[in-house]
Scaffold this motif. Structure first.
Motif, PDB file in Angstrom:
ATOM      1  N   LEU A 119      -3.394  13.316  -5.649  1.00  0.00           N
ATOM      2  CA  LEU A 119      -3.123  12.330  -4.602  1.00  0.00           C
ATOM      3  C   LEU A 119      -3.424  10.951  -5.170  1.00  0.00           C
ATOM      4  CD1 LEU A 119      -5.039  13.937  -1.589  1.00  0.00           C
ATOM      5  CD2 LEU A 119      -2.586  14.004  -1.982  1.00  0.00           C
ATOM      6  N   LEU A 120      -2.596   9.980  -4.849  1.00  0.00           N
ATOM      7  CA  LEU A 120      -2.819   8.606  -5.308  1.00  0.00           C
ATOM      8  C   LEU A 120      -2.599   7.649  -4.150  1.00  0.00           C
ATOM      9  CD1 LEU A 120      -3.221   6.375  -7.464  1.00  0.00           C
ATOM     10  CD2 LEU A 120      -0.781   6.553  -7.949  1.00  0.00           C
ATOM     11  N   LEU A 121      -3.589   6.822  -3.893  1.00  0.00           N
ATOM     12  CA  LEU A 121      -3.480   5.722  -2.951  1.00  0.00           C
ATOM     13  C   LEU A 121      -3.456   4.461  -3.796  1.00  0.00           C
ATOM     14  CD1 LEU A 121      -3.436   4.960   0.040  1.00  0.00           C
ATOM     15  CD2 LEU A 121      -5.921   4.800  -0.058  1.00  0.00           C
ATOM     16  N   ASP A 122      -2.368   3.708  -3.738  1.00  0.00           N
ATOM     17  CA  ASP A 122      -2.113   2.603  -4.656  1.00  0.00           C
ATOM     18  C   ASP A 122      -1.905   1.318  -3.861  1.00  0.00           C
ATOM     19  OD1 ASP A 122      -1.818   1.876  -7.319  1.00  0.00           O
ATOM     20  OD2 ASP A 122       0.356   2.091  -7.276  1.00  0.00           O
ATOM     21  N   TYR A 123      -2.569   0.231  -4.268  1.00  0.00           N
ATOM     22  CA  TYR A 123      -2.416  -1.055  -3.590  1.00  0.00           C
ATOM     23  C   TYR A 123      -2.004  -2.125  -4.595  1.00  0.00           C
ATOM     24  CZ  TYR A 123      -3.302  -5.180  -0.803  1.00  0.00           C
ATOM     25  OH  TYR A 123      -3.163  -6.366  -0.140  1.00  0.00           O
ATOM     26  N   GLU A 124      -0.941  -2.865  -4.266  1.00  0.00           N
ATOM     27  CA  GLU A 124      -0.434  -3.927  -5.131  1.00  0.00           C
ATOM     28  C   GLU A 124      -1.133  -5.231  -4.759  1.00  0.00           C
ATOM     29  OE1 GLU A 124       3.787  -6.072  -5.560  1.00  0.00           O
ATOM     30  OE2 GLU A 124       3.824  -3.918  -5.970  1.00  0.00           O
ATOM     31  N   ILE A 125      -2.009  -5.712  -5.643  1.00  0.00           N
ATOM     32  CA  ILE A 125      -2.770  -6.935  -5.393  1.00  0.00           C
ATOM     33  C   ILE A 125      -1.859  -8.156  -5.501  1.00  0.00           C
ATOM     34  CG2 ILE A 125      -4.639  -8.393  -6.257  1.00  0.00           C
ATOM     35  CD1 ILE A 125      -6.027  -5.742  -7.111  1.00  0.00           C
ATOM     36  N   ASN A 126      -1.060  -8.213  -6.556  1.00  0.00           N
ATOM     37  CA  ASN A 126      -0.050  -9.261  -6.718  1.00  0.00           C
ATOM     38  C   ASN A 126       1.113  -8.660  -7.501  1.00  0.00           C
ATOM     39  OD1 ASN A 126      -0.723  -9.410  -9.517  1.00  0.00           O
ATOM     40  ND2 ASN A 126      -2.360 -10.867  -9.049  1.00  0.00           N
ATOM     41  N   LEU A 181       0.858  -1.184   0.000  1.00  0.00           N
ATOM     42  CA  LEU A 181       0.000   0.000   0.000  1.00  0.00           C
ATOM     43  C   LEU A 181       0.893   1.232   0.000  1.00  0.00           C
ATOM     44  CD1 LEU A 181      -2.901   1.119   0.199  1.00  0.00           C
ATOM     45  CD2 LEU A 181      -2.622   1.111   2.687  1.00  0.00           C
ATOM     46  N   ARG A 182       0.734   2.076  -1.036  1.00  0.00           N
ATOM     47  CA  ARG A 182       1.592   3.258  -1.158  1.00  0.00           C
ATOM     48  C   ARG A 182       0.737   4.502  -1.351  1.00  0.00           C
ATOM     49  NH1 ARG A 182       6.019   1.444  -5.557  1.00  0.00           N
ATOM     50  NH2 ARG A 182       4.251   0.473  -6.556  1.00  0.00           N
ATOM     51  N   PHE A 183       1.255   5.632  -0.890  1.00  0.00           N
ATOM     52  CA  PHE A 183       0.593   6.921  -0.974  1.00  0.00           C
ATOM     53  C   PHE A 183       1.515   7.886  -1.712  1.00  0.00           C
ATOM     54  CE2 PHE A 183      -0.199  11.151   0.862  1.00  0.00           C
ATOM     55  CZ  PHE A 183      -1.530  11.293   0.526  1.00  0.00           C
ATOM     56  N   TYR A 184       0.976   8.564  -2.734  1.00  0.00           N
ATOM     57  CA  TYR A 184       1.771   9.472  -3.554  1.00  0.00           C
ATOM     58  C   TYR A 184       1.147  10.867  -3.568  1.00  0.00           C
ATOM     59  CZ  TYR A 184       3.415   5.124  -5.742  1.00  0.00           C
ATOM     60  OH  TYR A 184       3.926   3.887  -5.980  1.00  0.00           O
ATOM     61  N   LEU A 185       1.984  11.886  -3.646  1.00  0.00           N
ATOM     62  CA  LEU A 185       1.574  13.262  -3.932  1.00  0.00           C
ATOM     63  C   LEU A 185       2.180  13.629  -5.277  1.00  0.00           C
ATOM     64  CD1 LEU A 185       2.304  14.982  -0.513  1.00  0.00           C
ATOM     65  CD2 LEU A 185       0.070  14.392  -1.446  1.00  0.00           C
ATOM     66  N   GLY A 186       1.437  14.368  -6.090  1.00  0.00           N
ATOM     67  CA  GLY A 186       1.980  14.696  -7.399  1.00  0.00           C
ATOM     68  C   GLY A 186       1.324  15.886  -8.049  1.00  0.00           C
ATOM     69  N   ILE A 187       1.721  16.103  -9.294  1.00  0.00           N
ATOM     70  CA  ILE A 187       1.211  17.196 -10.129  1.00  0.00           C
ATOM     71  C   ILE A 187       0.766  16.592 -11.454  1.00  0.00           C
ATOM     72  CG2 ILE A 187       1.819  19.300 -11.367  1.00  0.00           C
ATOM     73  CD1 ILE A 187       3.937  19.790  -9.201  1.00  0.00           C
ATOM     74  N   ARG A 188      -0.411  16.996 -11.929  1.00  0.00           N
ATOM     75  CA  ARG A 188      -0.897  16.556 -13.240  1.00  0.00           C
ATOM     76  C   ARG A 188      -0.816  17.727 -14.213  1.00  0.00           C
ATOM     77  NH1 ARG A 188      -6.425  13.527 -13.526  1.00  0.00           N
ATOM     78  NH2 ARG A 188      -5.027  11.905 -12.776  1.00  0.00           N
TER      79      ARG A 188
END
Length: 159
Positions: free
Chosen positions: A110-117, A75-82
């Motif tokens: 903002l991106l909340l990203d989860y790696e399923i596999n 589970l990762r959390f990112y901050l960014g610019i589009r």
């Protein structure tokens, strides 16, 4: 180096659609101040339709996320610019004077990203324009601004 393909779909409460397909690239890690850092970026082709004569465009966007320390988390959390560049708009000429569209738009991300596999990830992306997409529009005496919530599906193509 990881390269992902991604597909993003989102709808707002009025059922306007935004669809996107693109690539995500994660740089190899770099050791700085005893931490492993890396960058991640998304390059997407987007179609947005907020109504036939209002905001109907084809665009290219790049999401650049700030450096991240821990790459191997599920589970990762990112901050960014589009950054968004409009390739083409499909607004009829008679409506362009009322709804002039900026060709370049940017905003916070903002991106909340989860790696399923090992191959599949799912994410939740929240974006808001810092530069309005449409320059001179007032709806119900309020300025127009885009706020989006996207669901992001990523599949690993190359590790």
């Amino acid at each position: 180096m990881k390269i992902y393909t991604l597909v993003i779909f989102s709808w707002n409460k009025e059922s306007y659609t935004i669809s996107s397909i693109g690539m995500t690239y994660e740089t190899p890690t770099l050791k700085v101040l005893k931490y492993d850092w890396y960058l991640m970026t998304d390059l997407n082709l987007n179609y947005r339709n907020y109504g036939k004569n209002f905001y109907n465009i084809l665009s290219i966007s790049n999401d650049l996320y700030f450096p991240i320390i821990r790459k191997e988390q599920k589970l990762r959390f990112y901050l960014g610019i589009r950054n968004i560049f409009i390739i083409s708009d499909f607004v009829e000429e008679v409506f362009r004077k009322d709804y002039p569209i900026n060709n370049y738009i940017y905003g916070g991300l903002l991106l909340l990203d989860y790696e399923i596999n090992d191959k599949l990830k799912i994410g939740l992306n929240l974006y808001s324009d810092l530069k309005p997409a449409i320059t001179r529009i007032i709806i119900d005496e309020a300025n127009y601004q885009s706020i989006e919530v996207n669901i992001k599906f990523s599949y690993l193509l190359k590790n």
